[in-house]
Write a protein that holds these residues in place. Structure first.
Motif, mmCIF file in Angstrom:
data_model
loop_
_atom_site.group_PDB
_atom_site.id
_atom_site.type_symbol
_atom_site.label_atom_id
_atom_site.label_comp_id
_atom_site.label_asym_id
_atom_site.label_seq_id
_atom_site.Cartn_x
_atom_site.Cartn_y
_atom_site.Cartn_z
ATOM 1 N N SER A 167 0.754 -1.328 -0.357
ATOM 2 C CA SER A 167 -0.333 0.147 0.040
ATOM 3 C C SER A 167 1.195 1.199 -0.073
ATOM 4 C CB SER A 167 -0.618 -0.065 1.424
ATOM 5 O OG SER A 167 0.033 0.831 2.019
ATOM 6 N N LYS A 168 0.334 2.338 -0.461
ATOM 7 C CA LYS A 168 1.048 3.331 -0.214
ATOM 8 C C LYS A 168 2.129 4.181 1.318
ATOM 9 C CE LYS A 168 -0.842 5.086 -4.770
ATOM 10 N NZ LYS A 168 -1.715 6.482 -5.705
ATOM 11 N N ALA A 169 0.510 4.175 1.749
ATOM 12 C CA ALA A 169 1.031 4.321 3.134
ATOM 13 C C ALA A 169 2.206 3.562 3.355
ATOM 14 C CB ALA A 169 -0.486 4.345 3.906
ATOM 15 N N ASP A 170 1.887 2.103 3.086
ATOM 16 C CA ASP A 170 3.454 1.601 4.079
ATOM 17 C C ASP A 170 4.844 1.524 3.399
ATOM 18 O OD1 ASP A 170 1.053 -0.104 6.182
ATOM 19 O OD2 ASP A 170 1.445 -1.687 4.741
ATOM 20 N N ILE A 171 3.818 1.774 1.833
ATOM 21 C CA ILE A 171 5.527 2.328 1.084
ATOM 22 C C ILE A 171 6.353 3.484 1.859
ATOM 23 C CG2 ILE A 171 6.239 3.202 -1.695
ATOM 24 C CD1 ILE A 171 4.237 1.001 -2.240
ATOM 25 N N LYS A 172 5.324 4.379 1.712
ATOM 26 C CA LYS A 172 6.030 6.033 2.464
ATOM 27 C C LYS A 172 6.049 5.379 4.145
ATOM 28 C CE LYS A 172 2.542 9.528 1.235
ATOM 29 N NZ LYS A 172 1.986 10.171 1.329
ATOM 30 N N ALA A 173 5.949 4.477 4.730
ATOM 31 C CA ALA A 173 6.936 3.983 5.777
ATOM 32 C C ALA A 173 7.956 3.624 5.732
ATOM 33 C CB ALA A 173 5.880 3.273 6.656
ATOM 34 N N ILE A 174 7.825 2.870 4.758
ATOM 35 C CA ILE A 174 9.666 2.499 4.698
ATOM 36 C C ILE A 174 10.469 2.960 4.173
ATOM 37 C CG2 ILE A 174 10.261 0.793 3.062
ATOM 38 C CD1 ILE A 174 7.749 -0.817 2.348
ATOM 39 N N ALA A 175 9.831 4.024 3.719
ATOM 40 C CA ALA A 175 10.709 5.021 2.778
ATOM 41 C C ALA A 175 10.980 5.614 4.135
ATOM 42 C CB ALA A 175 10.299 6.050 1.666
ATOM 43 N N LYS A 176 10.552 5.919 5.078
ATOM 44 C CA LYS A 176 10.479 7.113 5.924
ATOM 45 C C LYS A 176 12.199 6.085 6.909
ATOM 46 C CE LYS A 176 9.262 9.265 9.959
ATOM 47 N NZ LYS A 176 7.686 9.254 10.760
ATOM 48 N N ALA A 177 11.633 4.906 6.899
ATOM 49 C CA ALA A 177 12.674 4.445 7.479
ATOM 50 C C ALA A 177 13.926 4.292 7.012
ATOM 51 C CB ALA A 177 12.258 2.346 8.166
ATOM 52 N N LEU A 178 14.028 3.829 5.877
ATOM 53 C CA LEU A 178 15.282 4.467 5.203
ATOM 54 C C LEU A 178 16.011 5.829 5.241
ATOM 55 C CD1 LEU A 178 14.044 1.807 1.543
ATOM 56 C CD2 LEU A 178 15.868 1.400 3.705
ATOM 57 N N GLU A 179 15.114 6.468 4.822
ATOM 58 C CA GLU A 179 15.489 7.608 4.854
ATOM 59 C C GLU A 179 15.713 8.506 6.079
ATOM 60 O OE1 GLU A 179 16.267 11.617 3.319
ATOM 61 O OE2 GLU A 179 15.003 10.061 2.280
ATOM 62 N N GLN A 180 15.648 7.226 7.527
ATOM 63 C CA GLN A 180 16.522 8.133 8.582
ATOM 64 C C GLN A 180 17.619 7.533 9.012
ATOM 65 O OE1 GLN A 180 13.723 5.666 11.395
ATOM 66 N NE2 GLN A 180 12.105 7.736 11.638
ATOM 67 N N ASN A 181 18.562 6.891 7.869
ATOM 68 C CA ASN A 181 19.782 5.907 8.017
ATOM 69 C C ASN A 181 20.501 6.835 6.967
ATOM 70 O OD1 ASN A 181 19.350 3.904 9.989
ATOM 71 N ND2 ASN A 181 17.967 3.314 8.650
ATOM 72 N N ARG A 182 20.123 8.059 6.254
ATOM 73 C CA ARG A 182 20.631 8.715 5.970
ATOM 74 C C ARG A 182 21.719 9.772 6.141
ATOM 75 N NH1 ARG A 182 19.081 11.470 0.075
ATOM 76 N NH2 ARG A 182 17.291 10.741 0.255
ATOM 77 N N ALA A 183 21.891 10.058 6.482
ATOM 78 C CA ALA A 183 22.869 10.893 7.295
ATOM 79 C C ALA A 183 24.103 9.970 8.039
ATOM 80 C CB ALA A 183 22.453 11.321 8.478
ATOM 81 N N GLY A 184 23.611 8.429 8.497
ATOM 82 C CA GLY A 184 24.798 7.863 8.862
ATOM 83 C C GLY A 184 25.558 7.077 7.565
ATOM 84 N N ILE A 185 24.513 7.552 6.242
ATOM 85 C CA ILE A 185 25.059 6.635 5.146
ATOM 86 C C ILE A 185 26.186 7.776 3.980
ATOM 87 C CG2 ILE A 185 24.749 5.243 3.011
ATOM 88 C CD1 ILE A 185 22.128 4.902 4.486
ATOM 89 N N ARG A 186 25.227 8.861 4.025
ATOM 90 C CA ARG A 186 25.874 10.068 3.172
ATOM 91 C C ARG A 186 27.307 10.080 3.317
ATOM 92 N NH1 ARG A 186 22.415 14.244 3.508
ATOM 93 N NH2 ARG A 186 22.760 13.912 5.355
ATOM 94 N N ASN A 187 28.268 9.933 2.273
ATOM 95 C CA ASN A 187 29.834 10.217 2.062
ATOM 96 C C ASN A 187 30.344 9.838 3.699
ATOM 97 O OD1 ASN A 187 29.114 12.246 -0.382
ATOM 98 N ND2 ASN A 187 27.904 13.652 1.055
ATOM 99 N N LYS A 188 30.077 8.648 3.927
ATOM 100 C CA LYS A 188 31.485 8.782 4.805
ATOM 101 C C LYS A 188 32.515 7.905 4.388
ATOM 102 C CE LYS A 188 27.979 9.641 7.668
ATOM 103 N NZ LYS A 188 28.417 10.967 8.238
#
Length: 188
Positions: A167-188
């Motif tokens: 579902s679209k709502a669950d896809i948004k939740a998945i994207a949000k969970a992945l997004e929370q890790n962006r700072a720890g991944i970016r340009n390391k």
């Protein structure tokens, strides 16, 4: 009442409580028991039916995705093939010190945990004996992954989830969970 019939009555109560607990633990049985006229291809959008439910169904995104095993199957069958087919993403999978299976299992546990499931956040040991790490900067150290590549990773996961019928709502939740890790991944 004799001693034997009193014990029998107590055991019946314990058996009834155990049966109720077992039914509550089986996620999804309420959908089958509440409305047997639905075919396997039909889905219930929510629990607002007039039929009383026999089971309390978990409302977490992780449970709707099938928990750890459902998320792992999604990653293995949909997400990883799509990610490896993308030139921008695949460039960052060279010289891995961990097997792809280990990465899939650790990512599935992380997503299951972050989406309300019961998997541990970090420190779990997967089938191969590899121990999942919780520190995104340590995991991605030296990869120099740019922000646009993280965005593309999240986009591919979201596209594959939509193709898999999430579902679209669950896809948004998945994207949000992945997004929370962006700072720890970016340009390391």
């Amino acid at each position: 009442m004799t001693m034997t019939s009193r014990h029998t009555t107590e055991w019946i109560k314990y058996l009834a409580v155990a049966l109720i607990c077992a039914l509550v633990a089986i996620d999804g049985i309420g959908l089958v028991m509440a409305n047997t006229t639905r075919t396997s291809g039909q889905q219930m959008e929510d629990s607002t039916t007039d039929v009383p439910r026999l089971v309390i169904k978990s409302d977490s995104v992780a449970s709707r995705l099938g928990g750890y095993h459902g998320i792992l199957a999604f990653l293995h069958n949909f997400a990883v093939p799509a990610l490896l087919a993308d030139g921008e993403i695949v460039a960052f999978f060279g010289n891995l010190t961990v097997t792809p299976d280990d990465i899939e299992q650790c990512l599935a546990m992380m997503l299951d945990h972050d989406l309300g499931g019961s998997s541990p956040h970090s420190g779990a040991v997967v089938e191969s004996g590899h121990k999942c790490r919780g520190s995104m900067p340590k995991i991605h150290k030296g990869r120099n992954i740019p922000d646009r590549t993280i965005s593309r990773f999240i986009q591919i996961i979201s596209e594959q989830a939509a193709l898999a019928g999430v579902s679209k709502a669950d896809i948004k939740a998945i994207a949000k969970a992945l997004e929370q890790n962006r700072a720890g991944i970016r340009n390391k």
